[in-house]
Design a protein around this motif. Structure first.
Motif, PDB file in Angstrom:
ATOM      1  N   THR A   1      94.987  20.461  31.807  1.00 17.29           N
ATOM      2  CA  THR A   1      95.468  21.828  31.963  1.00 17.29           C
ATOM      3  C   THR A   1      94.435  22.756  32.588  1.00 17.29           C
ATOM      4  O   THR A   1      94.759  23.559  33.445  1.00 17.29           O
ATOM      5  CB  THR A   1      95.902  22.410  30.610  1.00 17.29           C
ATOM      6  OG1 THR A   1      94.799  22.334  29.707  1.00 17.29           O
ATOM      7  CG2 THR A   1      97.077  21.634  30.057  1.00 17.29           C
ATOM      8  N   CYS A   2      93.187  22.656  32.180  1.00 18.53           N
ATOM      9  CA  CYS A   2      92.179  23.614  32.626  1.00 18.53           C
ATOM     10  C   CYS A   2      91.276  23.058  33.712  1.00 18.53           C
ATOM     11  O   CYS A   2      90.412  23.767  34.218  1.00 18.53           O
ATOM     12  CB  CYS A   2      91.301  24.039  31.458  1.00 18.53           C
ATOM     13  SG  CYS A   2      92.210  24.727  30.092  1.00 18.53           S
ATOM     14  N   GLY A   3      91.399  21.828  34.024  1.00 22.94           N
ATOM     15  CA  GLY A   3      90.504  21.227  34.999  1.00 22.94           C
ATOM     16  C   GLY A   3      89.140  20.908  34.413  1.00 22.94           C
ATOM     17  O   GLY A   3      88.176  20.675  35.129  1.00 22.94           O
ATOM     18  N   LEU A   4      89.043  20.891  33.117  1.00 24.93           N
ATOM     19  CA  LEU A   4      87.793  20.570  32.440  1.00 24.93           C
ATOM     20  C   LEU A   4      87.578  19.070  32.494  1.00 24.93           C
ATOM     21  O   LEU A   4      88.495  18.286  32.286  1.00 24.93           O
ATOM     22  CB  LEU A   4      87.867  21.030  30.974  1.00 24.93           C
ATOM     23  CG  LEU A   4      86.675  20.747  30.097  1.00 24.93           C
ATOM     24  CD1 LEU A   4      85.515  21.634  30.513  1.00 24.93           C
ATOM     25  CD2 LEU A   4      87.028  20.987  28.652  1.00 24.93           C
ATOM     26  N   SER A   5      86.367  18.660  32.792  1.00 24.32           N
ATOM     27  CA  SER A   5      86.098  17.220  32.818  1.00 24.32           C
ATOM     28  C   SER A   5      84.851  16.927  32.009  1.00 24.32           C
ATOM     29  O   SER A   5      83.974  17.776  31.837  1.00 24.32           O
ATOM     30  CB  SER A   5      85.925  16.728  34.250  1.00 24.32           C
ATOM     31  OG  SER A   5      84.768  17.315  34.819  1.00 24.32           O
ATOM     32  N   TYR A   6      84.780  15.740  31.536  1.00 20.41           N
ATOM     33  CA  TYR A   6      83.650  15.309  30.717  1.00 20.41           C
ATOM     34  C   TYR A   6      83.185  13.961  31.236  1.00 20.41           C
ATOM     35  O   TYR A   6      83.983  13.036  31.371  1.00 20.41           O
ATOM     36  CB  TYR A   6      84.090  15.191  29.253  1.00 20.41           C
ATOM     37  CG  TYR A   6      83.002  14.725  28.322  1.00 20.41           C
ATOM     38  CD1 TYR A   6      81.987  15.575  27.944  1.00 20.41           C
ATOM     39  CD2 TYR A   6      82.989  13.416  27.827  1.00 20.41           C
ATOM     40  CE1 TYR A   6      80.991  15.158  27.096  1.00 20.41           C
ATOM     41  CE2 TYR A   6      82.004  12.997  26.986  1.00 20.41           C
ATOM     42  CZ  TYR A   6      81.000  13.865  26.613  1.00 20.41           C
ATOM     43  OH  TYR A   6      80.013  13.444  25.774  1.00 20.41           O
ATOM     44  N   THR A   7      81.929  13.869  31.563  1.00 23.98           N
ATOM     45  CA  THR A   7      81.391  12.597  32.048  1.00 23.98           C
ATOM     46  C   THR A   7      80.251  12.178  31.154  1.00 23.98           C
ATOM     47  O   THR A   7      79.477  13.008  30.662  1.00 23.98           O
ATOM     48  CB  THR A   7      80.872  12.722  33.488  1.00 23.98           C
ATOM     49  OG1 THR A   7      79.880  13.753  33.528  1.00 23.98           O
ATOM     50  CG2 THR A   7      81.983  13.053  34.455  1.00 23.98           C
ATOM     51  N   ILE A   8      80.159  10.903  30.951  1.00 29.29           N
ATOM     52  CA  ILE A   8      79.064  10.344  30.161  1.00 29.29           C
ATOM     53  C   ILE A   8      78.011   9.853  31.132  1.00 29.29           C
ATOM     54  O   ILE A   8      78.276   8.996  31.975  1.00 29.29           O
ATOM     55  CB  ILE A   8      79.559   9.185  29.274  1.00 29.29           C
ATOM     56  CG1 ILE A   8      80.609   9.696  28.295  1.00 29.29           C
ATOM     57  CG2 ILE A   8      78.393   8.547  28.549  1.00 29.29           C
ATOM     58  CD1 ILE A   8      81.256   8.610  27.492  1.00 29.29           C
ATOM     59  N   ASN A   9      76.823  10.409  31.031  1.00 36.51           N
ATOM     60  CA  ASN A   9      75.738  10.031  31.920  1.00 36.51           C
ATOM     61  C   ASN A   9      74.776   9.152  31.137  1.00 36.51           C
ATOM     62  O   ASN A   9      74.100   9.624  30.228  1.00 36.51           O
ATOM     63  CB  ASN A   9      75.020  11.286  32.436  1.00 36.51           C
ATOM     64  CG  ASN A   9      74.016  10.953  33.508  1.00 36.51           C
ATOM     65  OD1 ASN A   9      73.963   9.817  33.966  1.00 36.51           O
ATOM     66  ND2 ASN A   9      73.225  11.936  33.892  1.00 36.51           N
TER      67      ASN A   9
ATOM     68  N   ALA B   1      91.715  15.210  26.675  1.00 48.28           N
ATOM     69  CA  ALA B   1      92.726  14.855  27.679  1.00 48.28           C
ATOM     70  C   ALA B   1      93.604  16.052  28.008  1.00 48.28           C
ATOM     71  O   ALA B   1      93.919  16.308  29.174  1.00 48.28           O
ATOM     72  CB  ALA B   1      93.579  13.697  27.185  1.00 48.28           C
ATOM     73  N   VAL B   2      93.993  16.811  27.005  1.00 52.23           N
ATOM     74  CA  VAL B   2      94.831  17.992  27.235  1.00 52.23           C
ATOM     75  C   VAL B   2      94.054  19.038  28.019  1.00 52.23           C
ATOM     76  O   VAL B   2      94.564  19.636  28.971  1.00 52.23           O
ATOM     77  CB  VAL B   2      95.339  18.562  25.890  1.00 52.23           C
ATOM     78  CG1 VAL B   2      95.951  19.941  26.076  1.00 52.23           C
ATOM     79  CG2 VAL B   2      96.346  17.617  25.262  1.00 52.23           C
TER      80      VAL B   2
ATOM     81  N   GLN C   1      87.832  10.987  16.071  1.00 54.75           N
ATOM     82  CA  GLN C   1      87.667  10.482  17.432  1.00 54.75           C
ATOM     83  C   GLN C   1      88.976  10.571  18.214  1.00 54.75           C
ATOM     84  O   GLN C   1      88.993  10.976  19.374  1.00 54.75           O
ATOM     85  CB  GLN C   1      87.178   9.042  17.397  1.00 54.75           C
ATOM     86  CG  GLN C   1      86.993   8.444  18.770  1.00 54.75           C
ATOM     87  CD  GLN C   1      86.615   6.978  18.700  1.00 54.75           C
ATOM     88  OE1 GLN C   1      86.585   6.402  17.630  1.00 54.75           O
ATOM     89  NE2 GLN C   1      86.359   6.386  19.840  1.00 54.75           N
ATOM     90  N   VAL C   2      90.076  10.218  17.600  1.00 54.83           N
ATOM     91  CA  VAL C   2      91.383  10.283  18.275  1.00 54.83           C
ATOM     92  C   VAL C   2      91.738  11.728  18.604  1.00 54.83           C
ATOM     93  O   VAL C   2      92.214  12.034  19.706  1.00 54.83           O
ATOM     94  CB  VAL C   2      92.472   9.616  17.402  1.00 54.83           C
ATOM     95  CG1 VAL C   2      93.861   9.913  17.923  1.00 54.83           C
ATOM     96  CG2 VAL C   2      92.238   8.117  17.335  1.00 54.83           C
ATOM     97  N   ILE C   3      91.496  12.635  17.671  1.00 59.02           N
ATOM     98  CA  ILE C   3      91.796  14.048  17.907  1.00 59.02           C
ATOM     99  C   ILE C   3      90.935  14.598  19.036  1.00 59.02           C
ATOM    100  O   ILE C   3      91.421  15.327  19.914  1.00 59.02           O
ATOM    101  CB  ILE C   3      91.614  14.866  16.610  1.00 59.02           C
ATOM    102  CG1 ILE C   3      92.710  14.512  15.603  1.00 59.02           C
ATOM    103  CG2 ILE C   3      91.612  16.366  16.889  1.00 59.02           C
ATOM    104  CD1 ILE C   3      92.514  15.108  14.237  1.00 59.02           C
ATOM    105  N   ALA C   4      89.651  14.255  19.048  1.00 62.15           N
ATOM    106  CA  ALA C   4      88.763  14.738  20.107  1.00 62.15           C
ATOM    107  C   ALA C   4      89.179  14.187  21.464  1.00 62.15           C
ATOM    108  O   ALA C   4      89.163  14.906  22.474  1.00 62.15           O
ATOM    109  CB  ALA C   4      87.324  14.350  19.794  1.00 62.15           C
TER     110      ALA C   4
END
Length: 118
Positions: free
Chosen positions: A79-87, A74-75, A66-69
């Motif tokens: 850097t890439c503008g990737l985002s993750y949202t929980i719906n 976050a990285v 979990q910490v690694i993920a």
């Protein structure tokens, strides 16, 4: 005293052991040594320790993953503008179908052409 264990506890020598004693032996000096009954305490404790250890190892592995993920996400988002949202889709407590009714889409009023300047 029908069992040999009962005879030995009472201080008597059972007949089958009496026949095995060499002749001329002083029976007052004969000592009969018995095996201790098997104890299951050790194997049970060992099994419980192994189970508790494997559960602890699995929990540590899950936490590390979990910490690694989280760090990787976050990285990547920085850097890439990737985002993750929980719906989270689900009904709130106490809501019924009446309150969750969809409202019809509103249409914008149509403006006449005369209002605009050319």
């Amino acid at each position: 005293m029908q069992l040999p264990e009962d005879q030995i506890r009472a201080g008597h020598i059972p007949a089958d052991l009496y026949r095995q004693i060499p002749p001329g032996t002083d029976l007052r000096k004969v000592v009969i040594v018995q095996e201790a009954p098997r104890s299951y305490k050790g194997p049970i404790v060992l099994t419980l320790v192994i189970i508790a250890g494997s559960v602890a190892v699995l929990l540590v592995i899950a936490f590390v993953v979990q910490v690694i993920a989280t760090a990787a996400l976050a990285v990547l988002s920085a850097t890439c503008g990737l985002s993750y949202t929980i719906n989270r889709t689900g009904k709130a407590k106490g809501s019924s179908r009446r309150t969750a009714r969809k409202t019809p889409a509103r249409s914008l009023p149509v403006r006449s052409k005369s209002r605009y300047r050319k």
